[in-house]
Design a protein around this motif. Structure first.
Motif, PDB file in Angstrom:
ATOM      1  N   ARG A  31      -3.364   6.210  -8.720  1.00 50.01           N
ATOM      2  CA  ARG A  31      -2.390   5.361  -8.043  1.00 50.01           C
ATOM      3  C   ARG A  31      -2.921   5.096  -6.643  1.00 50.01           C
ATOM      4  O   ARG A  31      -3.516   5.992  -6.031  1.00 50.01           O
ATOM      5  N   CYS A  32      -2.727   3.906  -6.158  1.00 56.21           N
ATOM      6  CA  CYS A  32      -3.216   3.594  -4.817  1.00 56.21           C
ATOM      7  C   CYS A  32      -2.221   2.681  -4.118  1.00 56.21           C
ATOM      8  O   CYS A  32      -1.891   1.608  -4.621  1.00 56.21           O
ATOM      9  N   THR A  33      -1.742   3.138  -2.973  1.00 55.18           N
ATOM     10  CA  THR A  33      -0.801   2.361  -2.169  1.00 55.18           C
ATOM     11  C   THR A  33      -1.463   2.060  -0.828  1.00 55.18           C
ATOM     12  O   THR A  33      -2.084   2.941  -0.238  1.00 55.18           O
ATOM     13  N   ILE A  34      -1.324   0.830  -0.398  1.00 55.29           N
ATOM     14  CA  ILE A  34      -2.010   0.387   0.805  1.00 55.29           C
ATOM     15  C   ILE A  34      -0.995  -0.266   1.739  1.00 55.29           C
ATOM     16  O   ILE A  34      -0.138  -1.029   1.286  1.00 55.29           O
ATOM     17  N   ALA A  35      -1.104   0.035   3.026  1.00 54.32           N
ATOM     18  CA  ALA A  35      -0.341  -0.708   4.035  1.00 54.32           C
ATOM     19  C   ALA A  35      -1.330  -1.275   5.029  1.00 54.32           C
ATOM     20  O   ALA A  35      -2.262  -0.578   5.438  1.00 54.32           O
ATOM     21  N   VAL A  36      -1.143  -2.527   5.382  1.00 56.67           N
ATOM     22  CA  VAL A  36      -2.109  -3.167   6.276  1.00 56.67           C
ATOM     23  C   VAL A  36      -1.396  -4.049   7.292  1.00 56.67           C
ATOM     24  O   VAL A  36      -0.432  -4.742   6.967  1.00 56.67           O
ATOM     25  N   ASP A  37      -1.886  -3.968   8.513  1.00 63.88           N
ATOM     26  CA  ASP A  37      -1.442  -4.864   9.581  1.00 63.88           C
ATOM     27  C   ASP A  37      -2.619  -5.772   9.917  1.00 63.88           C
ATOM     28  O   ASP A  37      -3.532  -5.364  10.642  1.00 63.88           O
TER      29      ASP A  37
END
Lengths: 737, 171
Positions: free
Chosen positions: A625-631
């Motif tokens: 599983r891979c969760t990403i947050a990006v600004d």
């Protein structure tokens, strides 16, 4: 504060009208005379903090960035050339969207191409360091505004109405009473009209296309087999399949071809051409075999006997290289302050860029001209080197550029562009030149091996010092870094340029309040060809830092997420971290042998955090599983941003668990995907998501590279938490820890 | 050299080639069929995948003599003019492709999988797609696209949404 507002204060003039006949074909230039009003709102912001080296280059490149070719055709289509490379990162889509929105035309009315190598751009025509969208953001907005001003003025003249009463929409100028004139109908008049009103930039709240997710421009071509890669070209009918046999060991040269007559007798073999390459820039020479088909060329290559000279590193294998690097590596100097010390030595191996499309180029050299079809990321350097070494004037070298099947930094150097031109000239025939996978990996450029000694100490229950001492073979940056000054600097002091890049890009920046921080680099020249590899230096440096951050948290008895929250320096950093922890359900229960891992990284004015789950119960670790947050600062195409962030997850996973080259007595051991391993479907997570922070800046940050250090660290940290081991020696699947 | 006859994307072709020549290079260099690409030459990355008589094969290690009298389908043969195959449509709608170079092979492997097993689970997808490497890391969207086709989301004959036109190599 913007560069145009504060530093340059110049007027933007349109020049070069009528370049392609009776249409509005614009090439805007910055007028170097300080005069007149600036266009409000334009310009690269001058960052007080975290100024990276691209900020400097965007400013240095200002005189060359605005000369974009945009032509309004009478049939209301818009032809737009982008002075960059498309390698899968999606910039043709992103930048076409920027132009269409700012010009007020439908995206589907645009014909988008990549500019040929063009000296008018000087060194600013380069694709790398996640610069494309950032560097072209202002120029596209300004040029589009100027075009709209001309079209509106032309309509105003025709209708005898004040230009200020007109508006533009969907490729039309519209009068207050609803009358419409298409841009195509106005293009001839617009080419000669002199607008009296200043161009007006669109404001972010007026954007209709920017900010909306969209699929890439040529995706239909790709899925129907119509997308044209270099080896699919038919522009040069006589160009025959040509492949190289390459050196036995790095840096070796051809002494003799021992059975040329025998190989020439193979039906379908056309020519055997030894070529010297360009050793001064580590562009390998070899023996080229030209044949009716690539299959025949490969058989001939396998039959060919070549005697090679000794190479400069025939006595060096991994062990000797590691010893050499350990010998130049700076020492960690912080004393034990009595409350705990972590010392950690990391090693990242050589890795190949290995894009799916290997090095390819079509070349046709004649006495007074050489033309190459390919895709170097910095074409001006290829023009200069071909001219200088092969004996042409620079204006006799034409490099055509089309989309490539991946790059990852491999095309910053123009190896195949140069080699194909040299072979064509020596052989006296056009060639369709391609490295087979074996030669691409064995002689190709690499991210160099690196050693990292990290030490952190604790005092008063806090992290008091953080040191990182990296040593690696000297990074070859002689392709230039985007302007003529740095190009000269890099040529004469490549090591110094590397140290400066190291300091100014992401590597020198430890984003945590860790007291006294020191990150240093030492380099030593080795003959294995290398070059920048997607996210330069920081791919190794910041991944190792983030692994140590996890270990520091555990040393202090803290949760890895809470520890990062506590020590990160800015709210915007905590925002992406909080977002990933929330969306990825940090701390959710998982079976023994499966764990979550975090990683954070910021570079090129974008920030991101990865939360990866890794299952270590099988034969090899698996991303589950891979969760990403990006600004990303300012999102132009969220779908494309997500593509880049997913991509980085797989690159990070590969470098941590799977990929590594070995050097045996001066030769690269690996040769194809059987021994050079990369992330595959069965390694990849069945659950992935990417969450994008609402815009935090007025302009986009770079997005093509920022994910990798965070993704690699998240993978390693998940594995460490699942196994209780320490990640030190990569790839883990080979070394076990 | 013998004359070898077969069909490519429904059209009959006839080629003079050695029986042992690799199908990939016969297609590309003798017949000008560029909808199959070279990746590794040894059957390790699936870039060159086409469907021969219903089976996904790696054309770089398939002797052309073995397809005599047979039917070769490349990604270009899936669509009917503007009308896309459901797998192609799913690829477009999910924006699967990045550089796109491996995607012809990915799509052909996915089509072969779905022909045999219309409702693959994650394990089935892992196994069927194991031989197709993507350096851009598009696997999650490939997986999603396959699952959506399996769920019946796409009928044959769909069209891609209009977007900017890509000009390959500016004139």
């Amino acid at each position: 504060m913007s560069i145009v507002d504060k530093v340059i204060d110049r007027r933007l003039l349109l020049k070069g009208f009528l370049v392609a006949g009776p249409t509005l074909a614009v090439a805007a230039r910055l007028d170097l005379q300080p005069a007149g009003a600036t266009i409000p709102g334009v310009g690269t912001p001058m960052y007080e903090e975290h100024s990276d080296f691209m900020d400097e280059y965007i400013q240095l490149s200002q005189p060359f960035l605005y000369d974009l070719l945009v032509e309004i055709k009478p049939d209301n289509r818009v032809y737009f050339e982008i002075p960059r490379m498309e390698v899968g990162q999606g910039i043709m889509t992103t930048i076409a969207t920027m132009m269409a929105d700012n010009l007020d035309v439908p995206l589907e009315s645009m014909d988008v191409a990549l500019s040929k190598a063009d000296p008018k751009f000087q060194d600013s025509q380069w694709t790398g360091a996640s610069n494309s969208t950032r560097m072209l953001w202002d120029p596209v907005r300004v040029v589009a505004a100027k075009l709209r001003a001309h079209l509106t003025a032309a309509a105003a003249q025709q209708w005898l109405l004040p230009a200020a009463t007109l508006r533009t929409q969907n490729g039309y100028v519209i009068a207050p009473d609803g009358r419409k004139l298409s841009y195509g109908a106005l293009t001839a008049a617009a080419a000669t009209v002199v607008p009296t009103d200043a161009p007006r930039l669109k404001k972010p709240d007026e954007f209709k296309l920017i900010g909306q997710g969209r699929t890439r421009a040529n995706t239909k071509d790709i899925v129907t087999g119509k997308a044209t890669y270099c080896m699919d070209l038919t522009e040069v009918p006589g160009a025959k399949p040509t492949i190289p046999a390459v050196w036995a060991t790095h840096g070796a040269t051809v002494k003799s071809v021992d059975n040329a007559a025998e190989v020439m007798a193979i039906p379908g073999v056309i020519a055997i051409t030894p070529y010297p390459g360009y050793p001064e820039q580590n562009i390998p020479g070899g023996v080229a075999i030209t044949a009716e088909t690539f299959g025949i060329a490969k058989k001939a290559k396998n039959a060919l006997k070549v005697t090679w000279s000794a190479g400069p590193m025939d006595n060096l294998s991994d062990k000797q290289i590691d010893d050499l690097l350990a010998g130049i590596q700076d020492k960690c100097v912080a004393p034990d302050l009595g409350e705990g010390v972590i010392d950690a030595n990391f090693r990242w191996p050589y890795v190949s860029h290995a894009p799916m499309e290997t090095n390819t180029a079509v070349a046709h050299a004649t006495a007074d001209k050489v033309e190459v079809w390919s895709g170097p990321q910095i074409p001006i350097t290829a023009v200069r080197n071909i001219a200088k070494v092969l004996g042409y004037a620079e204006n006799q070298v034409v490099i055509h550029i089309g989309p490539r099947g991946g790059a990852f930094g491999r095309w910053l150097f123009h190896d195949a562009v140069f080699q194909s031109a040299q072979i064509s000239k020596l052989a006296g025939m056009p060639v369709k030149f391609m490295l087979m996978r074996e030669e691409d990996i064995k002689s190709g450029r690499t991210r160099p091996v690196s050693l990292h000694h990290l030490r952190a100490t604790i005092k008063g229950g806090q992290v008091a010092t953080f040191e990182h001492r990296m040593a690696c073979p000297e990074m070859d940056l002689r392709h230039g870094l985007g302007d003529i000054v740095s190009h000269q600097v890099v040529t004469y002091n490549n090591n110094g340029a590397g140290l400066w890049f190291f300091e100014c890009a992401g590597s020198g920046n430890v984003p945590y309040n860790f007291g006294v921080k020191a990150v240093t680099l030492q380099q030593h020249v080795l003959a294995v060809p290398n070059g920048a590899w997607r996210v330069v230096y920081s791919g190794q440096v910041c991944s190792a830092n983030e692994i140590l951050v996890d270990e520091l948290a555990r040393l202090l008895g803290k949760d890895e997420y809470q520890f990062r929250r506590e020590y990160l320096m800015e709210d915007k950093q905590r925002r992406v971290l909080d977002m990933v922890a929330h969306e990825g359900q940090w701390g959710r229960p998982l079976p023994a042998g499966v764990a979550q891992g975090l990683g954070f990284h910021q570079e090129y004015h974008s920030l991101c955090a990865y939360l990866m789950e890794v299952d270590t119960r099988g034969a090899e670790p698996r991303m589950t599983r891979c969760t990403i947050a990006v600004d990303p600062g300012f999102a132009i195409n969220p779908t494309g941003i997500t593509s880049n962030m997913y991509s980085a997850a797989h690159d990070g996973f590969a470098t941590v668990f799977k990929a590594g080259l070995h050097i045996d007595n001066g030769a690269t051991r690996e040769s194809n995907w059987n021994d050079y391993k990369w992330t595959r479907m069965y390694d990849s997570a069945p659950e992935m998501s990417c969450h994008i922070v609402p815009n935090t800046q007025a302009q986009p940050g770079g997005i093509g590279e920022v994910g990798i250090p965070a993704a690699a660290a998240a993978a390693a940290n998940a594995w460490a938490r699942a196994t209780g081991k320490k990640a030190r020696n990569f790839p883990i699947n080979e070394y076990g820890a | 050299m013998p004359t070898i006859n077969f069909t490519v994307d429904g059209k009959p072709v006839s080629v003079n080639a050695d029986n042992n020549e690799e199908l990939l290079w016969v297609l590309r260099d003798r017949l000008g069929v560029n909808s199959v690409k070279y990746g590794c030459g040894v059957g390790l990355d699936g870039v060159c995948t086409a469907i021969v008589n219903g089976q996904a094969v790696r054309t770089c290690i398939t002797p052309v003599g073995s397809v005599a009298g047979g039917h070769v389908t490349t990604v270009a043969g899936l669509s009917d003019g503007e009308h896309l195959h459901p797998v192609q449509q799913a690829w477009v709608d999910n924006d699967v492709a990045q550089c796109g170079y491996c995607q012809a092979g990915q799509i052909m492997s996915a089509v072969a999988l779905l022909n045999k097993n219309p409702h693959p689970n994650d394990d089935d997808i892992d196994k069927a797609m194991a031989g197709n490497l993507c350096r851009c890391g598009t696997y999650f969207r490939i997986r999603t696209a396959i699952k959506q086709v399996a769920a019946g989301k796409y009928a044959p004959g769909g069209e891609a949404k209009p977007t900017a036109n890509t000009v390959y190599y500016a004139k």
